[in-house]
Design a protein around this motif. Structure first.
Motif, short mmCIF file in Angstrom:
data_model
loop_
_atom_site.label_atom_id
_atom_site.label_comp_id
_atom_site.label_asym_id
_atom_site.label_seq_id
_atom_site.Cartn_x
_atom_site.Cartn_y
_atom_site.Cartn_z
N SER A 116 0.82 -1.22 0.00
CA SER A 116 0.00 0.00 0.00
C SER A 116 0.85 1.27 0.00
CB SER A 116 -0.94 0.01 1.21
OG SER A 116 -0.20 0.00 2.42
N GLY A 166 3.49 3.81 -1.82
CA GLY A 166 4.14 4.31 -3.02
C GLY A 166 5.47 4.93 -2.67
N ALA A 219 1.47 6.11 -8.90
CA ALA A 219 0.49 5.10 -8.47
C ALA A 219 -0.76 5.14 -9.35
CB ALA A 219 0.13 5.31 -7.01
N LYS A 252 -2.21 3.49 -2.39
CA LYS A 252 -1.07 4.18 -2.98
C LYS A 252 -1.51 5.44 -3.70
CE LYS A 252 2.10 0.37 -4.19
NZ LYS A 252 2.75 -0.30 -5.35
N THR A 293 -1.96 9.13 1.14
CA THR A 293 -1.24 7.86 1.23
C THR A 293 -0.19 7.85 2.32
OG1 THR A 293 0.02 6.22 -0.02
CG2 THR A 293 0.40 8.53 -0.60
#
Length: 408
Positions: free
Chosen positions: A69, A71, A112, A136, A141
């Protein structure tokens, strides 16, 4: 209830170093982190210059479920936050036993979104995008990932304010703690450096054009500046109430005195003079100090012709020519959403170690701003109070005043 707000920890992951000691040394030496990225030329960039940041290897410290999850920007932020927590003498067990918040600046998740869209277009099946893609590709995020990994139970928000995002995150954290709403907040800013995130900027023609000399391409305030150099990474600052810091015997690095903000209310990308000046005055007013008490200004100055000139004029209007002025973006490039946080780290490191880092590549300032007290080579100089400026698209302005800590 105006509680004192102190900095008890810092962490940095940038193109001039991936920890505090590396960054301190780079700042003192005036070392550039700007390189030519050949992939950008293949991508169609007019300017392939960037501040390059190494990809961290998190396989040994985080589970696969945690990593899917995250990035690029979340990975940088995790690295910076680990260092900041260690620097603040905060263990993960400590954080689980108390209410800790997070306010982090971020304003893009380009890679992402592109990656997820490419899969859907090619496979014609959204289920193949993957379960981590949504986490992401949301602008929040960083805060959602770090809050989950570290088990945070306090305020949890992403501050999205263009290139002032990291600074506003610290300013708002200061206000939360000052008003007694929280005792401890992880604040900072993160910026992805991939080509997807920077292509539209390149298309605007705002990037520096001297690609044959990458280390001298970013030249804030200099007559020959041709534009900014994009960069990224992450910076984390642990803000804490003075009472909380003293109670747990925390190391206190500095004290945040004031936060100023404003909006230009004009052109979406061209900065003016009045907005930055208003933010700086508001920060001074909240700090309860006079302009002459500020020893050093870490300028926003990104190396753009109009932006640098207007900021310099705003500084002259508020402070005159007394305080030292430099732009660390001459070394790092413009770290965008991260910059407002990283420059607090940079300036605090200088204040801790008694020097002022230069605006490298500054050979001749514009005629109408040359009265400012520019630092163009490193000087050994003790100082007690600095102001850090951050401005962004849409006319958002932030200024933060920080003081060397004393117990009085």
């Amino acid at each position: 209830m105006n509680k004192r707000v102190v900095i008890t920890g810092m962490g940095i992951y940038s193109c001039i170093g991936t920890n505090l000691e590396e960054v301190r040394q780079s700042l003192f030496e005036g070392k550039s982190g700007i390189v030519v990225d050949a992939d950008r030329l293949d991508f169609g960039f007019k300017s392939p210059l960037t501040g390059m940041v190494p990809a961290p290897d998190l396989k040994k410290v985080l589970s696969r479920r945690q990593r899917i999850s995250m990035g690029e920007e979340s990975e940088y932020a995790y690295m910076a936050t680990l260092e900041a927590l260690h620097n603040a003498a905060l263990s993960e067990a400590d954080m689980l036993q108390r209410e800790v918040g997070i306010l982090y600046g971020n304003d893009s998740v380009s890679k992402a979104i592109v990656d997820a869209t490419d899969i859907a277009r090619e496979k014609k099946d959204t289920q193949l995008i993957g379960s981590g893609a949504i986490f992401k590709s949301m602008n929040s995020t960083v805060t959602m990932n770090l809050a989950t990994i570290f088990g945070l139970s306090g305020v949890n928000m992403t501050i999205s304010a263009a290139c002032a995002s990291g600074s506003h995150a610290i300013g708002l954290g200061f206000m939360f703690i000052q008003q007694g709403l929280q005792d401890l907040i992880i604040c900072g800013g993160a910026q992805e450096i991939n080509p997807y995130a920077m292509a539209s900027f390149d298309g605007l023609g705002v990037f520096a054009t001297d690609i044959d000399h990458p280390e001298s391409a970013s030249r804030p305030f200099d007559k020959r500046r041709t534009g900014l150099v994009p960069s990224g990474g992450a910076a984390t600052v642990i803000l804490e109430s003075y009472e909380s810091a003293m109670e747990r015997g925390a190391p206190i690095l500095a004290e945040v005195l004031g936060y100023g903000f404003s909006s230009n209310g004009g052109h979406i990308s061209t900065p003016n003079i009045d907005g930055p000046a208003k933010a700086m005055r508001r920060a001074l007013e909240q700090a309860g100090i006079k302009p002459e008490e500020v020893d050093y200004i870490n300028a926003h100055a990104t190396s753009t012709p109009i932006g640098d000139a207007n900021e310099a004029k705003a500084i002259m209007e508020v402070f005159g020519s007394r305080p030292y002025v430099s732009s660390t973006k001459s070394m790092t490039g413009h770290e965008c959403w991260m910059a407002g946080a990283s420059e607090i780290v940079y300036a605090t490191l200088m204040m801790q170690h008694g020097f002022i880092a230069p605006t490298i590549n500054l050979e001749e300032p514009d005629d109408d701003i040359k009265e400012l007290n520019f630092v163009s080579s490193t000087i050994t100089q003790e100082f007690d109070i600095y102001l850090s400026n951050s401005f962004g698209f849409g006319g958002t302005n932030s200024a933060v005043v920080v003081k060397k800590f004393n117990h009085e």
